[in-house]
Write an enzyme that holds these catalytic residues in place. Structure first.
Site, short mmCIF file in Angstrom:
data_model
loop_
_atom_site.label_atom_id
_atom_site.label_comp_id
_atom_site.label_asym_id
_atom_site.label_seq_id
_atom_site.Cartn_x
_atom_site.Cartn_y
_atom_site.Cartn_z
N SER A 173 41.76 32.95 44.18
CA SER A 173 43.08 33.32 43.64
C SER A 173 43.83 34.10 44.71
O SER A 173 43.22 34.72 45.59
CB SER A 173 42.91 34.19 42.40
OG SER A 173 44.13 34.84 42.08
N TYR A 231 39.11 40.94 37.82
CA TYR A 231 39.36 39.53 38.17
C TYR A 231 39.41 39.35 39.68
O TYR A 231 38.81 38.42 40.24
CB TYR A 231 40.68 39.11 37.52
CG TYR A 231 41.08 37.67 37.74
CD1 TYR A 231 40.38 36.63 37.14
CD2 TYR A 231 42.18 37.35 38.55
CE1 TYR A 231 40.76 35.30 37.33
CE2 TYR A 231 42.56 36.02 38.74
CZ TYR A 231 41.85 35.01 38.14
OH TYR A 231 42.24 33.71 38.32
#
Lengths: 79, 254
Positions: free
Chosen positions: B148, B161
């Site tokens: 990401s 995350y």
């Protein structure tokens, strides 16, 4: 071809050694050809030959031809 | 090991396992690869969803929870039987499953952190372990993982995350180094903000602000990522491994 012959063939081709070298006493890391890289080639060959999926514990434990037979026996491959 | 020769491709004999294949990026990839002729192994936690998507694209449903090691092991034994019975090889893995925890740091408990690590890191680890074992049989394969933009840029409210996604990048490079000798390539894509259910909770104002912060002035669509994943899984990227490709509309440009 017997299961033992199939196993010997898989070992010999994966480790690139003569079939006569594939005896129960042959152990992991005692010959240059059976190193960690070849070990996984061997695992893949045995899985394909006997249509089994070995667990990670099996892979770690498989430290000799004799133990390989014992592990395969757990997966219903008779020797 | 494969050379760059498109004529060697036989997608109809090659299976690709896609986790999280019933929504978002995973679904877009499943549809893309099915159109290209690959046999798609459709995974998600929900059997009903898996079956519906598998039926719609002509794939094989393999429902299991990627965080359940026992279920994963059983699933790979099922997959092995499916491949054998249909004379297929497992050529690709795309780990697209995973949720996103967005909470202020001091509101993020250890359970939430562990959830992120289980879904993204442990999931990728175990899936790669079992998949690569099947790929080694043919001495070829391609694994793609999802990182990401936050792995390298960080993000307020996404410490858990971002930590998990950063781990994916280290995993990608290490796996590439270890599995290359078996003809298996490993790459990752680091998407920017993609219009998937993961960002459903964003307000219109937040979405607008993100759009303005990208060079291309729009949110990414699942297909934007799926196309790059499909490229990384194909022979067109036969000489690429250990790479993390940013696909973010220019979000991270200074």
């Amino acid at each position: 071809m017997t299961n033992n012959e199939r196993l010997v063939t898989a070992f010999a081709s994966s480790l690139n050694i003569d079939a006569s070298q594939v005896v129960d006493e042959l152990e992991y890391n005692t010959i240059p050809q059976w190193d960690s890289v070849a070990h996984m080639v061997l695992v893949a060959a045995l899985e394909k030959e006997f249509d089994v999926m070995l667990d990670m514990d099996d892979i770690i434990e498989m430290s000799s031809v004799k133990i390989a037979k014992e592990i395969l026996a757990k997966h219903d491959v008779a020797f | 090991m494969r050379s760059f020769d498109q004529s060697q491709s036989q997608p109809n004999k090659q299976a690709v396992l896609i986790t999280g294949a019933t929504s978002g990026i995973g679904l877009a990839l499943a549809q893309t690869l099915a159109e290209q002729g690959y046999v798609v192994i459709v995974n998600s936690r929900t059997e009903e969803d898996c079956l519906a998507i598998a039926q719609s694209i002509g794939g094989f449903a393999l429902p299991f929870d990627v965080t359940d090691e026992t279920a994963l092991k059983v699933a790979f034994k099922t997959l092995n039987g499916y491949l054998r019975d249909n004379t297929l090889t497992l050529y690709g893995l795309a780990h697209c499953a995973g949720s996103m925890v967005t909470q202020p740091f001091h509101f993020t408990n250890a359970t939430a952190l562990q959830q992120m690590l289980n879904e993204h890191v442990a999931g990728a680890f175990l899936l790669s372990q079992w998949s690569s074992k099947l790929m080694m049989r043919e001495q070829q394969g391609a694994i793609t993982l999802l990182s990401s933009v936050v792995a390298q840029q960080g993000s307020v409210g996404q410490v858990a995350y971002a930590s998990a996604k950063a781990a994916i990048e280290g995993m990608t490079k290490s796996l590439a180094k270890e599995l290359g000798q078996y003809g298996i390539r490993v790459n990752a894509v680091a998407p920017g903000v993609i219009d998937t259910p993961l960002i459903a909770e964003l307000s219109d104002e937040q979405r607008s602000a993100i759009q303005k912060s990208t060079v291309l002035k729009r949110l990414g669509q699942p297909q934007d990522i799926a196309q790059v994943l499909a490229f990384l899984l194909s022979d067109q990227s036969a000489f690429m491994t250990g790479q993390v490709l940013s696909v973010d509309g220019g979000l991270r440009l200074p």
